[in-house]
Design a protein around this motif. Structure first.
Motif, PDB file in Angstrom:
ATOM      1  N   SER A 235       0.822  -1.208   0.000  1.00 33.08           N
ATOM      2  CA  SER A 235       0.000   0.000   0.000  1.00 33.08           C
ATOM      3  C   SER A 235       0.859   1.261   0.000  1.00 33.08           C
ATOM      4  CB  SER A 235      -0.906   0.008   1.240  1.00 33.08           C
ATOM      5  OG  SER A 235      -1.583   1.236   1.333  1.00 33.08           O
ATOM      6  N   PRO A 236       0.488   2.251  -0.827  1.00 30.02           N
ATOM      7  CA  PRO A 236       1.245   3.500  -0.840  1.00 30.02           C
ATOM      8  C   PRO A 236       1.039   4.324   0.437  1.00 30.02           C
ATOM      9  CG  PRO A 236      -0.626   3.632  -2.330  1.00 30.02           C
ATOM     10  CD  PRO A 236      -0.566   2.225  -1.821  1.00 30.02           C
ATOM     11  N   GLU A 237      -0.036   4.032   1.160  1.00 26.67           N
ATOM     12  CA  GLU A 237      -0.309   4.705   2.434  1.00 26.67           C
ATOM     13  C   GLU A 237      -0.305   3.647   3.532  1.00 26.67           C
ATOM     14  OE1 GLU A 237      -3.810   7.133   2.303  1.00 26.67           O
ATOM     15  OE2 GLU A 237      -3.361   7.772   0.255  1.00 26.67           O
TER      16      GLU A 237
ATOM     17  N   ASN B  42      -0.425   1.418   6.778  1.00 23.93           N
ATOM     18  CA  ASN B  42      -1.089   1.417   8.073  1.00 23.93           C
ATOM     19  C   ASN B  42      -0.274   0.456   8.933  1.00 23.93           C
ATOM     20  OD1 ASN B  42      -2.758   0.827  10.296  1.00 23.93           O
ATOM     21  ND2 ASN B  42      -4.596   1.291   9.120  1.00 23.93           N
TER      22      ASN B  42
END
Length: 120
Positions: free
Chosen positions: A48-50, A52
């Protein structure tokens, strides 16, 4: 992925802490049924580019609880992660898996200095 798994995973992403905990607990209770899905979700989260970071840790914790041979490659890979929470859960998972290959991987990590002691 089953609808039930997707629903539980969505719950884990909830901003409401109780809902997130409930999703985690539901998946934990059925972790053997969803090991492959959890591994796929973990790798999707890694890509994921963001990122968590908490979700990565939670997913790997669930994977470590599965005691599944299918988890071995993911656990070994994360044993060498620079993220301490990921390496911690990877180690826990390998120790719970307790197969010859899992024990070899933990030994190799100790021998190479990645694992300093049994309490890190």
């Amino acid at each position: 992925m089953t609808k039930k798994f997707e629903q539980r995973l969505r719950m884990m992403y909830s901003r409401d802490g109780m809902t997130a905990e409930e999703g985690f607990a539901d998946l934990l209770a059925h972790v053997e049924e969803h090991t492959e899905d959890l591994i796929a979700a973990f790798h999707a989260e890694l890509a994921s580019p963001e990122p968590n970071l908490a979700m990565r840790s939670w997913l790997l914790e669930l994977i470590s609880e599965s005691r599944s041979d299918a988890a071995l490659p993911t656990l070994v890979e994360q044993l060498y992660s620079l993220d301490h929470s990921l390496s911690f859960w990877a180690r826990c998972g390998l120790e719970k898996l307790d197969t010859k290959q899992a024990r070899i991987e933990v030994w190799k990590a100790r021998f190479s200095g990645v694992l300093k002691d049994d309490f890190a």
